[in-house]
Design an enzyme around this catalytic site. Structure first.
Site, PDB file in Angstrom:
ATOM      1  N   ALA A 151      -2.388  -7.979  26.987  1.00 49.98           N
ATOM      2  CA  ALA A 151      -1.662  -8.793  27.791  1.00 49.98           C
ATOM      3  C   ALA A 151      -1.406 -10.328  27.133  1.00 49.98           C
ATOM      4  CB  ALA A 151      -1.801  -8.862  29.110  1.00 49.98           C
ATOM      5  N   HIS A 169       1.396 -11.753  24.993  1.00 49.94           N
ATOM      6  CA  HIS A 169       2.474 -12.582  25.384  1.00 49.94           C
ATOM      7  C   HIS A 169       2.343 -13.890  26.068  1.00 49.94           C
ATOM      8  CE1 HIS A 169       3.634  -8.300  25.233  1.00 49.94           C
ATOM      9  NE2 HIS A 169       2.791  -8.159  26.353  1.00 49.94           N
ATOM     10  N   ASP A 204      -3.368 -19.486  17.541  1.00 50.62           N
ATOM     11  CA  ASP A 204      -4.150 -20.512  16.526  1.00 50.62           C
ATOM     12  C   ASP A 204      -5.353 -19.866  15.898  1.00 50.62           C
ATOM     13  OD1 ASP A 204      -2.275 -22.441  17.448  1.00 50.62           O
ATOM     14  OD2 ASP A 204      -3.410 -23.402  18.809  1.00 50.62           O
ATOM     15  N   HIS A 246       0.778  -2.132  19.202  1.00 59.06           N
ATOM     16  CA  HIS A 246       0.813  -1.924  20.503  1.00 59.06           C
ATOM     17  C   HIS A 246       1.288  -0.598  21.068  1.00 59.06           C
ATOM     18  CE1 HIS A 246       1.011  -5.890  21.688  1.00 59.06           C
ATOM     19  NE2 HIS A 246       1.918  -6.323  20.597  1.00 59.06           N
ATOM     20  N   LEU A 247       0.279   0.135  21.676  1.00 62.80           N
ATOM     21  CA  LEU A 247       0.240   1.514  22.121  1.00 62.80           C
ATOM     22  C   LEU A 247       1.531   1.892  22.623  1.00 62.80           C
ATOM     23  CD1 LEU A 247      -2.939   1.403  23.568  1.00 62.80           C
ATOM     24  CD2 LEU A 247      -2.698   3.099  22.063  1.00 62.80           C
ATOM     25  N   SER A 248       2.221   1.059  23.722  1.00 58.05           N
ATOM     26  CA  SER A 248       3.513   1.261  24.130  1.00 58.05           C
ATOM     27  C   SER A 248       4.775   0.780  23.566  1.00 58.05           C
ATOM     28  CB  SER A 248       3.532   0.869  25.625  1.00 58.05           C
ATOM     29  OG  SER A 248       3.432  -0.532  25.689  1.00 58.05           O
ATOM     30  N   ARG A 253       7.226  -8.762  28.471  1.00 56.37           N
ATOM     31  CA  ARG A 253       6.575  -8.102  27.042  1.00 56.37           C
ATOM     32  C   ARG A 253       7.120  -8.243  25.944  1.00 56.37           C
ATOM     33  NH1 ARG A 253       2.118  -5.479  30.051  1.00 56.37           N
ATOM     34  NH2 ARG A 253       2.911  -4.808  32.155  1.00 56.37           N
TER      35      ARG A 253
HETATM   36  C1  DQA Z   1      -0.066  -3.317  25.127  1.00 58.72           C
HETATM   37  C2  DQA Z   1       1.271  -4.010  25.770  1.00 58.72           C
HETATM   38  C3  DQA Z   1       0.822  -5.046  26.639  1.00 58.72           C
HETATM   39  O1  DQA Z   1       2.099  -5.439  27.278  1.00 58.72           O
HETATM   40  C4  DQA Z   1      -0.007  -4.820  27.644  1.00 58.72           C
HETATM   41  O2  DQA Z   1      -0.285  -5.965  28.647  1.00 58.72           O
HETATM   42  C5  DQA Z   1      -1.273  -4.229  27.330  1.00 58.72           C
HETATM   43  C6  DQA Z   1      -1.261  -3.251  26.185  1.00 58.72           C
HETATM   44  C7  DQA Z   1       0.127  -1.953  24.414  1.00 58.72           C
HETATM   45  O3  DQA Z   1      -0.793  -1.603  23.544  1.00 58.72           O
HETATM   46  O4  DQA Z   1       1.101  -1.520  24.604  1.00 58.72           O
HETATM   47  O5  DQA Z   1      -2.282  -4.218  27.659  1.00 58.72           O
HETATM   48  O6  DQA Z   1      -0.378  -4.336  24.159  1.00 58.72           O
END
Ligand code: DQA
Length: 164
Positions: A95, A98, A105, A118-120, A129
């Site tokens: 998270a 975002h 920095d 990112h996994l998703s 996101r």
């Molecule tokens: C994440 C996507 C983020 O939005 C979310 O807060 C995560 C996992 C991902 O790997 O898809 O914690 O980084």
């Protein structure tokens, strides 16, 4: 970079350098396997790290994996990456992707390639996101392939750092 001496066929000592690559996982990623498996997959963070370690061995790179639920812990690990002269970094800031100017920095201190994972597929999800504060600091992003994304990042980074 790890330095080891190896004797060549000619009997001469030569230095083989194993690039040092870091993988940094952000908050809630320690809950993978339990956390929304339909979005993030069924594998645990330990499964992912073990898979990456065996891939790293095949690729001839040395891997350090780290996870923290704290922004400051992630920032300090990035500082360590600078101090210890890691050759490349894979980061999924969770998270904090975002929201965190502090992580952005810290990453700006590094001059080595960074891959954001990112996994998703964050672009199919909530609007908040869709924005990443680190995408322009990274060499590239790999998004939406669940744990496979980390493997893809590692293969790419191993090639990038061995060419540099
Ligand atoms: C994440 C996507 C983020 O939005 C979310 O807060 C995560 C996992 C991902 O790997 O898809 O914690 O980084």
């Amino acid at each position: 970079m790890d330095k080891i001496n190896k004797k060549t066929l000619s009997g001469k000592e030569t230095d083989i350098r194993h690039p040092e690559i870091g993988v940094i996982h952000g908050p809630n990623l320690d809950m993978l396997g339990k956390r929304e498996p339909e979005i993030y997959g069924k594998e645990t963070l330990e499964d992912i790290n073990n898979l990456l370690k065996s891939r790293a061995e095949e690729l001839g790179v040395h891997l350090t994996c780290f996870q923290s639920n704290y922004e400051g812990g992630l920032v300090e690990k990035i500082h360590e990456a600078y101090e210890k002269k890691w050759d490349g970094l894979i980061i999924n800031p969770g998270a904090y992707t975002h929201t965190s100017v502090a992580i952005r920095d810290a990453l700006l201190i590094l001059s080595v390639p960074i891959i954001e994972v990112h996994l998703s597929n964050v672009h199919k999800r909530d609007d908040f996101r869709h924005r990443s504060l680190i995408s322009d600091v990274a060499a590239g992003q790999i998004i939406g392939f669940k744990s496979m994304g980390y493997e893809m990042a590692l293969s790419a980074l191993a090639k990038m750092v061995s060419r540099s």
